[in-house]
Design a protein around this motif. Structure first.
Motif, PDB file in Angstrom:
ATOM      1  N   CYS A   1       0.926  -1.315   0.078  1.00  0.00           N
ATOM      2  CA  CYS A   1      -0.091   0.102   0.054  1.00  0.00           C
ATOM      3  C   CYS A   1       0.869   1.174   0.176  1.00  0.00           C
ATOM      4  O   CYS A   1       2.093   1.183  -0.034  1.00  0.00           O
TER       5      CYS A   1
ATOM      6  N   LYS B   1      -8.641   8.258   3.901  1.00  0.00           N
ATOM      7  CA  LYS B   1      -8.569   7.344   2.604  1.00  0.00           C
ATOM      8  C   LYS B   1      -7.523   7.599   1.786  1.00  0.00           C
ATOM      9  O   LYS B   1      -7.292   8.769   1.135  1.00  0.00           O
TER      10      LYS B   1
ATOM     11  N   GLY C   1      -5.867   3.870  -3.474  1.00  0.00           N
ATOM     12  CA  GLY C   1      -5.318   2.403  -3.197  1.00  0.00           C
ATOM     13  C   GLY C   1      -6.050   1.619  -2.150  1.00  0.00           C
ATOM     14  O   GLY C   1      -7.129   1.982  -1.758  1.00  0.00           O
ATOM     15  N   PRO C   2      -5.466   0.628  -1.680  1.00  0.00           N
ATOM     16  CA  PRO C   2      -6.478  -0.428  -0.527  1.00  0.00           C
ATOM     17  C   PRO C   2      -6.503  -0.067   0.642  1.00  0.00           C
ATOM     18  O   PRO C   2      -7.305  -0.423   1.422  1.00  0.00           O
ATOM     19  N   GLN C   3      -5.882   0.920   1.203  1.00  0.00           N
ATOM     20  CA  GLN C   3      -5.696   1.181   2.657  1.00  0.00           C
ATOM     21  C   GLN C   3      -6.433   2.330   3.216  1.00  0.00           C
ATOM     22  O   GLN C   3      -6.743   3.631   2.449  1.00  0.00           O
TER      23      GLN C   3
ATOM     24  N   ARG D   1      -7.075  -2.891   5.178  1.00  0.00           N
ATOM     25  CA  ARG D   1      -6.655  -3.252   3.596  1.00  0.00           C
ATOM     26  C   ARG D   1      -7.916  -3.736   3.142  1.00  0.00           C
ATOM     27  O   ARG D   1      -8.492  -4.648   3.494  1.00  0.00           O
TER      28      ARG D   1
ATOM     29  N   PRO E   1     -11.132  -3.568  -5.322  1.00  0.00           N
ATOM     30  CA  PRO E   1     -10.561  -2.463  -6.105  1.00  0.00           C
ATOM     31  C   PRO E   1     -11.429  -1.441  -6.498  1.00  0.00           C
ATOM     32  O   PRO E   1     -10.877  -0.303  -6.754  1.00  0.00           O
TER      33      PRO E   1
ATOM     34  N   PHE F   1     -10.756   1.640  -4.381  1.00  0.00           N
ATOM     35  CA  PHE F   1      -9.666   2.347  -4.269  1.00  0.00           C
ATOM     36  C   PHE F   1      -9.462   3.777  -4.456  1.00  0.00           C
ATOM     37  O   PHE F   1      -8.633   4.404  -3.844  1.00  0.00           O
ATOM     38  N   SER F   2     -10.221   4.357  -5.466  1.00  0.00           N
ATOM     39  CA  SER F   2      -9.955   5.655  -5.542  1.00  0.00           C
ATOM     40  C   SER F   2     -11.222   6.558  -4.941  1.00  0.00           C
ATOM     41  O   SER F   2     -11.395   7.741  -5.483  1.00  0.00           O
TER      42      SER F   2
END
Length: 387
Positions: free
Chosen positions: A143, A168, A171-173, A190, A194, A197-198
């Motif tokens: 990450c 936020k 990505g994943p974290q 995590r 996906p 992710f954004s």
């Protein structure tokens, strides 16, 4: 304040933005923010559109009230210049988001220290500004914590004992922290899917959870900060109705395919309703390597408990405010001058007003270095905190 506006214009920090198409949106200077609104219990929604240096790396803020859309405030409010103009900072400190009037900054020179500041809040004191540094960020394997999508607070102040800050990352974290604890630390999640992710995170007061809309808006993930888990509660959305002018694939392709899209969850604390807003922006020009965009379309869907997302052009008296801050909505009747059944948009290169009933979009360009709508602030509550 007229002197401040003049100096901003000469410095190129305030762009001419009186380009609107309706006389009802004629933008004229006013002192309503200081003479009327500040006499009430709450300040109106607002944002900072510039600052004039007054020495010692400080600037006098130029404040724009959403109730007037072009407002010269008489408030003598000062703040560090780098919060408005990141490029003026000699330190590696960047402004990365805002929530409840608290601006979040990231200091890359100090092991990724994230700090919450109330300097841009017009109702907060500039004599004794609040600066709350959070623990060094912890990066999960595979990450990153250098690029942040947004921040969200569960209450109006990180000094509240139960307040949780959610960050936020692209990505994943997803990370949580309780700043008021004696030894605050990060809880890191995590995200596996996906589609999140954004997307930005927001706090649902109704559910007491942090929620993220998936890319496309068909899925919502919810995380309980009291029981953090890598397995969020998921809600599938079933979309009903669409704008009549976008009923065919050809209509959608011609109107929306050239646009970038972002999804935003907004909760009305006065009516208990939850909305999913799809914000479409289109590139208008590329100048000196910089892309300039404007709002092309906005869709609002009302979400119920069963996961039905119903397209609507009527949110009643509500006004939805989208910016680089956590989105929120307020009743127009509580703040004379706000336009009901509207979506207000604010970005680095645009201020816009979308009439949901007629879908008439009014935008005017400029450079907004701090494109964060600040929600109404309870003055008595802030005074009790010593703000």
């Amino acid at each position: 304040m007229s002197l401040i506006l003049s100096r901003l214009s000469r410095l190129g920090l305030l762009k001419p933005r009186l380009v609107v198409r309706r006389s009802s949106l004629l933008l004229l200077p006013s002192n309503d923010f200081s003479s009327n609104s500040l006499k009430q219990n709450q300040t109106p929604p607002c944002y900072i559109y510039g600052a004039v240096s007054c020495g010692f790396n400080l600037g006098t803020l130029a404040i724009c009230s959403a109730t007037d859309r072009w407002m010269a405030s008489d408030i003598d409010k000062r703040a560090p210049m780098y919060l408005v103009y990141n490029f003026l900072s000699k330190r590696n400190v960047v402004t990365i988001g805002a929530s409840h009037g608290w601006v979040a900054t990231l200091n890359a020179d100090e092991e990724g220290i994230l700090c919450l500041q109330d300097d841009l809040n017009p109702a907060a004191s500039d004599i004794d500004p609040k600066r709350i540094s959070l623990p060094p960020l912890v990066t999960l394997p595979h990450c990153q914590t250098n690029v942040i999508t947004n921040v969200s607070l569960s209450s109006s102040s990180p000094e509240d004992q139960d307040c949780v800050v959610a960050v936020k990352f692209l990505g994943p974290q997803l990370s949580f922290c309780r700043p008021a604890q004696s030894k605050p630390e990060w809880t890191n999640i995590r995200i596996e899917n996906p589609c999140f992710f954004s997307s930005p995170v927001m706090f649902s007061k109704k559910d007491e959870t942090f929620r993220i809309p998936g890319c496309g808006g068909h899925l919502i993930g919810s995380w309980d900060p009291r029981k953090p888990s890598d397995k969020p509660k998921l809600q599938m959305l079933r979309f009903e109705n669409f704008p009549p002018e976008l009923r065919t694939k050809t209509d959608i392709r011609e109107r929306l395919d050239p646009c970038s899209k972002s999804e935003h969850l907004v909760e009305s604390r006065t009516t208990g309703e939850t909305f999913l807003v799809k914000w479409y922006k289109k590139t208008t020009e590329v100048k000196d390597g910089v892309t300039h965009m404007k709002t092309e379309y906005v869709m609002v869907f009302k979400i119920d408990e069963q996961g039905n997302a119903v397209y609507t052009q009527d949110v009643g008296d509500l006004v939805i405010l989208l910016s680089k801050s956590e989105p929120f909505c307020v009743p127009a009747a509580s703040f004379p001058g706000l336009l009901p059944n509207h979506v207000y948009t604010l970005d680095f290169d645009e201020v816009g007003f979308v009439d949901l009933g007629s879908m008439l979009i009014d935008t005017f360009g400029g450079t907004n270095r701090a494109p964060f709508y600040i929600p109404p602030q309870n003055k008595q509550e802030m005074e009790s905190r010593g703000c």
